[in-house]
Design an enzyme around this catalytic site. Structure first.
Site, PDB file in Angstrom:
ATOM      1  N   ASP A 138      22.122 114.239  79.967  1.00  0.00           N
ATOM      2  CA  ASP A 138      22.341 113.427  78.776  1.00  0.00           C
ATOM      3  C   ASP A 138      21.045 112.785  78.280  1.00  0.00           C
ATOM      4  N   CYS A 193      40.815 127.972  71.872  1.00  0.00           N
ATOM      5  CA  CYS A 193      41.551 126.974  71.085  1.00  0.00           C
ATOM      6  C   CYS A 193      42.708 127.644  70.331  1.00  0.00           C
ATOM      7  N   CYS A 196      45.623 126.044  67.822  1.00  0.00           N
ATOM      8  CA  CYS A 196      45.824 124.602  68.092  1.00  0.00           C
ATOM      9  C   CYS A 196      44.876 123.761  67.235  1.00  0.00           C
ATOM     10  N   CYS A 203      42.667 112.388  66.044  1.00  0.00           N
ATOM     11  CA  CYS A 203      41.524 111.467  65.949  1.00  0.00           C
ATOM     12  C   CYS A 203      41.905 110.267  65.077  1.00  0.00           C
ATOM     13  N   CYS A 246      35.733 106.552  73.505  1.00  0.00           N
ATOM     14  CA  CYS A 246      37.078 106.936  73.053  1.00  0.00           C
ATOM     15  C   CYS A 246      37.407 108.280  73.688  1.00  0.00           C
TER      16      CYS A 246
HETATM   17  C1  B12 Z   1      24.617 112.565  70.504  1.00  0.00           C
HETATM   18  C2  B12 Z   1      25.755 112.681  71.485  1.00  0.00           C
HETATM   19  C3  B12 Z   1      26.963 112.074  71.152  1.00  0.00           C
HETATM   20  C4  B12 Z   1      27.245 111.500  69.757  1.00  0.00           C
HETATM   21  C5  B12 Z   1      27.551 112.678  68.797  1.00  0.00           C
HETATM   22  C6  B12 Z   1      28.625 113.636  69.376  1.00  0.00           C
HETATM   23  C7  B12 Z   1      28.647 115.021  68.813  1.00  0.00           C
HETATM   24  N1  B12 Z   1      29.823 115.604  68.790  1.00  0.00           N
HETATM   25  O1  B12 Z   1      27.613 115.583  68.450  1.00  0.00           O
HETATM   26  C8  B12 Z   1      28.451 110.547  70.028  1.00  0.00           C
HETATM   27  C9  B12 Z   1      27.932 109.162  70.344  1.00  0.00           C
HETATM   28  C10 B12 Z   1      29.487 110.459  68.932  1.00  0.00           C
HETATM   29  C11 B12 Z   1      29.000 111.179  71.320  1.00  0.00           C
HETATM   30  C12 B12 Z   1      30.320 111.031  71.719  1.00  0.00           C
HETATM   31  C13 B12 Z   1      30.833 111.595  72.884  1.00  0.00           C
HETATM   32  N2  B12 Z   1      30.137 112.184  73.865  1.00  0.00           N
HETATM   33 CO1  B12 Z   1      28.262 112.677  73.698  1.00  0.00          CO
HETATM   34  N3  B12 Z   1      26.545 113.340  73.633  1.00  0.00           N
HETATM   35  C14 B12 Z   1      25.583 113.379  72.708  1.00  0.00           C
HETATM   36  C15 B12 Z   1      24.341 114.150  73.169  1.00  0.00           C
HETATM   37  C16 B12 Z   1      23.283 113.159  73.655  1.00  0.00           C
HETATM   38  C17 B12 Z   1      23.740 115.092  72.117  1.00  0.00           C
HETATM   39  C18 B12 Z   1      24.793 115.964  71.384  1.00  0.00           C
HETATM   40  C19 B12 Z   1      24.244 116.581  70.126  1.00  0.00           C
HETATM   41  O2  B12 Z   1      23.143 117.086  70.094  1.00  0.00           O
HETATM   42  N4  B12 Z   1      25.041 116.516  69.064  1.00  0.00           N
HETATM   43  C20 B12 Z   1      24.721 117.175  67.816  1.00  0.00           C
HETATM   44  C21 B12 Z   1      25.660 118.367  67.720  1.00  0.00           C
HETATM   45  C22 B12 Z   1      25.542 119.024  66.350  1.00  0.00           C
HETATM   46  O3  B12 Z   1      25.154 119.248  68.701  1.00  0.00           O
HETATM   47  P1  B12 Z   1      26.062 119.745  69.946  1.00  0.00           P
HETATM   48  O4  B12 Z   1      27.087 118.784  70.271  1.00  0.00           O
HETATM   49  O5  B12 Z   1      25.142 120.172  71.048  1.00  0.00           O
HETATM   50  O6  B12 Z   1      26.700 120.976  69.216  1.00  0.00           O
HETATM   51  C23 B12 Z   1      26.085 122.276  69.206  1.00  0.00           C
HETATM   52  C24 B12 Z   1      27.104 123.287  69.623  1.00  0.00           C
HETATM   53  O7  B12 Z   1      28.391 122.803  69.283  1.00  0.00           O
HETATM   54  C25 B12 Z   1      26.684 124.505  68.796  1.00  0.00           C
HETATM   55  N5  B12 Z   1      27.804 125.186  68.214  1.00  0.00           N
HETATM   56  C26 B12 Z   1      28.379 124.962  67.041  1.00  0.00           C
HETATM   57  N6  B12 Z   1      29.368 125.828  66.852  1.00  0.00           N
HETATM   58  C27 B12 Z   1      29.393 126.618  67.933  1.00  0.00           C
HETATM   59  C28 B12 Z   1      30.213 127.685  68.253  1.00  0.00           C
HETATM   60  C29 B12 Z   1      29.975 128.355  69.457  1.00  0.00           C
HETATM   61  C30 B12 Z   1      30.836 129.498  69.822  1.00  0.00           C
HETATM   62  C31 B12 Z   1      28.910 127.955  70.325  1.00  0.00           C
HETATM   63  C32 B12 Z   1      28.609 128.639  71.574  1.00  0.00           C
HETATM   64  C33 B12 Z   1      28.114 126.860  69.961  1.00  0.00           C
HETATM   65  C34 B12 Z   1      28.390 126.223  68.786  1.00  0.00           C
HETATM   66  O8  B12 Z   1      25.876 124.083  67.725  1.00  0.00           O
HETATM   67  C35 B12 Z   1      25.714 122.695  67.773  1.00  0.00           C
HETATM   68  C36 B12 Z   1      24.262 122.464  67.400  1.00  0.00           C
HETATM   69  O9  B12 Z   1      23.384 123.125  68.301  1.00  0.00           O
HETATM   70  C37 B12 Z   1      24.936 114.994  74.363  1.00  0.00           C
HETATM   71  C38 B12 Z   1      23.961 115.306  75.513  1.00  0.00           C
HETATM   72  C39 B12 Z   1      23.002 116.430  75.151  1.00  0.00           C
HETATM   73  N7  B12 Z   1      21.762 116.251  75.475  1.00  0.00           N
HETATM   74  O10 B12 Z   1      23.398 117.454  74.598  1.00  0.00           O
HETATM   75  C40 B12 Z   1      26.127 114.119  74.844  1.00  0.00           C
HETATM   76  C41 B12 Z   1      27.388 114.840  75.334  1.00  0.00           C
HETATM   77  C42 B12 Z   1      27.685 115.955  74.354  1.00  0.00           C
HETATM   78  N8  B12 Z   1      28.452 113.799  75.210  1.00  0.00           N
HETATM   79  C43 B12 Z   1      29.340 113.861  76.115  1.00  0.00           C
HETATM   80  C44 B12 Z   1      30.507 113.038  76.143  1.00  0.00           C
HETATM   81  C45 B12 Z   1      31.270 112.988  77.453  1.00  0.00           C
HETATM   82  C46 B12 Z   1      30.903 112.335  75.000  1.00  0.00           C
HETATM   83  C47 B12 Z   1      32.250 111.597  74.771  1.00  0.00           C
HETATM   84  C48 B12 Z   1      33.452 112.319  75.368  1.00  0.00           C
HETATM   85  C49 B12 Z   1      32.128 110.156  75.335  1.00  0.00           C
HETATM   86  C50 B12 Z   1      33.358 109.278  75.096  1.00  0.00           C
HETATM   87  N9  B12 Z   1      34.454 109.495  75.785  1.00  0.00           N
HETATM   88  O11 B12 Z   1      33.308 108.350  74.324  1.00  0.00           O
HETATM   89  C51 B12 Z   1      32.309 111.541  73.211  1.00  0.00           C
HETATM   90  C52 B12 Z   1      33.007 112.782  72.614  1.00  0.00           C
HETATM   91  C53 B12 Z   1      32.962 112.881  71.118  1.00  0.00           C
HETATM   92  C54 B12 Z   1      33.089 114.339  70.654  1.00  0.00           C
HETATM   93  N10 B12 Z   1      34.307 114.786  70.404  1.00  0.00           N
HETATM   94  O12 B12 Z   1      32.061 115.037  70.566  1.00  0.00           O
HETATM   95  C55 B12 Z   1      29.067 114.975  77.121  1.00  0.00           C
HETATM   96  C56 B12 Z   1      30.007 116.153  76.848  1.00  0.00           C
HETATM   97  C57 B12 Z   1      30.514 116.867  78.095  1.00  0.00           C
HETATM   98  C58 B12 Z   1      31.386 118.058  77.746  1.00  0.00           C
HETATM   99  N11 B12 Z   1      32.164 118.490  78.724  1.00  0.00           N
HETATM  100  O13 B12 Z   1      31.386 118.572  76.652  1.00  0.00           O
HETATM  101  C59 B12 Z   1      27.518 115.278  76.843  1.00  0.00           C
HETATM  102  C60 B12 Z   1      27.115 116.746  77.047  1.00  0.00           C
HETATM  103  C61 B12 Z   1      26.733 114.364  77.809  1.00  0.00           C
HETATM  104  C62 B12 Z   1      26.746 114.899  79.256  1.00  0.00           C
HETATM  105  N12 B12 Z   1      25.599 115.229  79.819  1.00  0.00           N
HETATM  106  O14 B12 Z   1      27.749 115.034  79.902  1.00  0.00           O
HETATM  107  N13 B12 Z   1      28.068 111.907  71.947  1.00  0.00           N
HETATM  108  S1  SF4 Z   2      43.099 120.084  71.261  1.00  0.00           S
HETATM  109 FE1  SF4 Z   2      43.436 122.242  70.719  1.00  0.00          FE
HETATM  110  S2  SF4 Z   2      41.956 122.667  69.091  1.00  0.00           S
HETATM  111 FE2  SF4 Z   2      41.307 120.774  70.084  1.00  0.00          FE
HETATM  112  S3  SF4 Z   2      39.833 121.427  71.601  1.00  0.00           S
HETATM  113 FE3  SF4 Z   2      41.820 121.341  72.638  1.00  0.00          FE
HETATM  114  S4  SF4 Z   2      42.657 123.447  72.451  1.00  0.00           S
HETATM  115 FE4  SF4 Z   2      40.951 123.267  70.999  1.00  0.00          FE
HETATM  116  S1  SF4 Z   3      36.023 110.367  70.445  1.00  0.00           S
HETATM  117 FE1  SF4 Z   3      37.767 109.372  69.350  1.00  0.00          FE
HETATM  118  S2  SF4 Z   3      36.959 108.749  67.353  1.00  0.00           S
HETATM  119 FE2  SF4 Z   3      35.474 110.193  68.268  1.00  0.00          FE
HETATM  120  S3  SF4 Z   3      36.096 112.188  67.449  1.00  0.00           S
HETATM  121 FE3  SF4 Z   3      37.183 111.978  69.398  1.00  0.00          FE
HETATM  122  S4  SF4 Z   3      39.162 111.047  68.834  1.00  0.00           S
HETATM  123 FE4  SF4 Z   3      37.810 110.779  67.078  1.00  0.00          FE
END
Ligand code: B12
Ligand code: SF4
Ligand code: SF4
Length: 323
Positions: A138, A193, A196, A203, A246
């Site tokens: 992270d 997915c 679903c 959310c 959350c």
């Molecule tokens: C910034 C960040 C956040 C931000 C933004 C979240 C987001 N969705 O981007 C905030 C603060 C909101 C957040 C929240 C959470 N986070 Co966070 N977060 C990060 C962090 C530091 C960077 C993520 C990032 O770069 N986001 C920008 C998006 C655009 O990039 P991405 O998520 O990597 O998405 C890429 C892929 O999805 C890919 N992609 C897109 N489409 C597709 C399709 C396919 C087929 C493939 C292969 C790829 C792909 O392209 C995107 C860009 O490269 C990572 C750690 C890390 N270094 O990666 C942890 C991380 C993602 N978080 C984590 C967690 C646990 C959470 C929360 C569950 C915490 C909580 N309970 O409150 C929530 C979940 C929210 C959610 N639904 O995402 C874990 C996820 C573990 C997992 N099993 O997935 C991580 C990996 C930290 C860790 N080391 O464990 N987080």
């Molecule tokens: S709730 Fe349904 S759509 Fe969302 S991640 Fe899980 S399987 Fe995929």
């Molecule tokens: S962590 Fe909570 S507020 Fe953020 S996307 Fe998931 S359901 Fe929505």
């Protein structure tokens, strides 16, 4: 002759990979895979996401973008990523307490997994003498979910979580980048997915702009952990009962409902003051007592002022719901 050398290298890389995974599981990781470091096929999605402003005030994500898009640039010479998942699921909490995301119910995972990853890096140097290895959890510009998918550990769901088909998504991702000769796994090809969309519907703040695209500025996790300013009225209402993080988009996911099992990890034991925190005590905002109770926990990220703001928001929302 050349073919013979290639075959021997390949056999050595395969043997090393088997041994690295065995040592990783022995150290307490739940699953381990190995990913290649070629440029990110989803680089365009990251650029679009950043351009749209969905990162809010997380400006470090802009600074790290070039490396996230090309992970081979993160550590010079690295050729593969060893990617680990660690289950942190605990089960249901007390609905009367301020709600805290499950990942924060125990000691700070950056510390717990950081130590474990250091031991895995040492194992890599032992298996492949002379190899370099660097750990990330992270932190740093590592595209952790993308690498986990590439390492064959699961798919990225509509809620953006990495979903392990055997465990669901309540897992931490930890990464070791290395130049050791290791054979990579095949990426996880399927998207399970299907039709679903439970996470998108559930959310509470409609933070998903579309499947797999999250506007972090609307996400409760961002608001309660990353956002540093005081809440304006709409933001305060958005956090509802959530004091820190959350879990809604994970709680409703059928893969968690069916497959998430409480972790038996001794280093991730539940701390009651985290799982069921006292909201009124957080309101006092005393830095010394906060430091004593929460100094080594994830609450340290928003800190004493952020947690006071969050507690005040939850209490205000309760008063609104039950005047
Ligand atoms: C910034 C960040 C956040 C931000 C933004 C979240 C987001 N969705 O981007 C905030 C603060 C909101 C957040 C929240 C959470 N986070 Co966070 N977060 C990060 C962090 C530091 C960077 C993520 C990032 O770069 N986001 C920008 C998006 C655009 O990039 P991405 O998520 O990597 O998405 C890429 C892929 O999805 C890919 N992609 C897109 N489409 C597709 C399709 C396919 C087929 C493939 C292969 C790829 C792909 O392209 C995107 C860009 O490269 C990572 C750690 C890390 N270094 O990666 C942890 C991380 C993602 N978080 C984590 C967690 C646990 C959470 C929360 C569950 C915490 C909580 N309970 O409150 C929530 C979940 C929210 C959610 N639904 O995402 C874990 C996820 C573990 C997992 N099993 O997935 C991580 C990996 C930290 C860790 N080391 O464990 N987080
Ligand atoms: S709730 Fe349904 S759509 Fe969302 S991640 Fe899980 S399987 Fe995929
Ligand atoms: S962590 Fe909570 S507020 Fe953020 S996307 Fe998931 S359901 Fe929505």
């Amino acid at each position: 002759m050349k073919k013979g050398i290639e075959q021997r290298r390949h056999a050595e890389a395969s043997r090393n990979s088997v041994e690295v995974k065995r040592r990783g599981l022995a150290l307490g990781f739940d699953t381990v895979g190995i990913a290649t470091l070629e440029p990110n096929a989803h680089a365009g999605e990251l650029d679009q996401w950043l351009r749209a402003g969905y990162a809010g005030t997380m400006t470090y994500l802009h600074r790290q973008a070039a490396k996230r898009k090309d992970p081979a640039r993160i550590m010079p010479g690295a050729t593969v990523a060893i990617v680990t998942l660690t289950n942190y699921f605990h089960g249901d909490g007390d609905p009367e307490a301020g709600r805290v995301a499950q990942y924060a119910w125990s000691a700070d995972y950056h510390q717990v997994l950081g130590r474990r990853l250091d031991r895995l890096a040492a194992a890599v140097r032992d298996i492949a003498p002379g190899a370099n290895a660097r750990c990330y959890v992270d932190a740093g510009p590592v595209p952790e979910r993308e690498l986990a998918q590439r390492a064959g550990l699961g798919w990225i769901g509509k809620n953006m979580m990495l979903i392990d088909p055997d465990r669901g998504s309540f897992t931490f991702i930890g990464v070791v980048l290395t130049d050791a000769a290791l054979a990579a796994d095949l990426p996880f090809a399927a998207d399970r997915c299907g039709t679903c969309h439970a996470c998108l519907d559930a959310c509470p703040t409609s933070a998903f702009v579309e499947p797999g695209v999250l506007d972090a500025r609307r996400c409760i996790s961002y608001l309660t952990i990353e956002h540093t300013a005081e809440f304006h009225d709409t933001e305060q209402r958005m956090v509802g009962e959530w004091l820190f993080g959350c879990d809604v988009c994970q709680d409703v996911c059928p893969w968690n409902v069916k497959f998430a099992r409480p972790t038996g990890d001794a280093e991730l034991g539940v701390r009651p003051e985290m799982a069921e925190p006292d909201l009124t005590a957080l309101l006092d905002g005393n830095p010394e007592s906060f430091g004593r109770r929460f100094g080594d926990t994830p609450f340290e990220r928003p800190g004493v002022a952020g947690m006071r703001r969050n507690a005040a928001a939850v209490l205000a929302n309760r008063r609104r719901a039950h005047p």
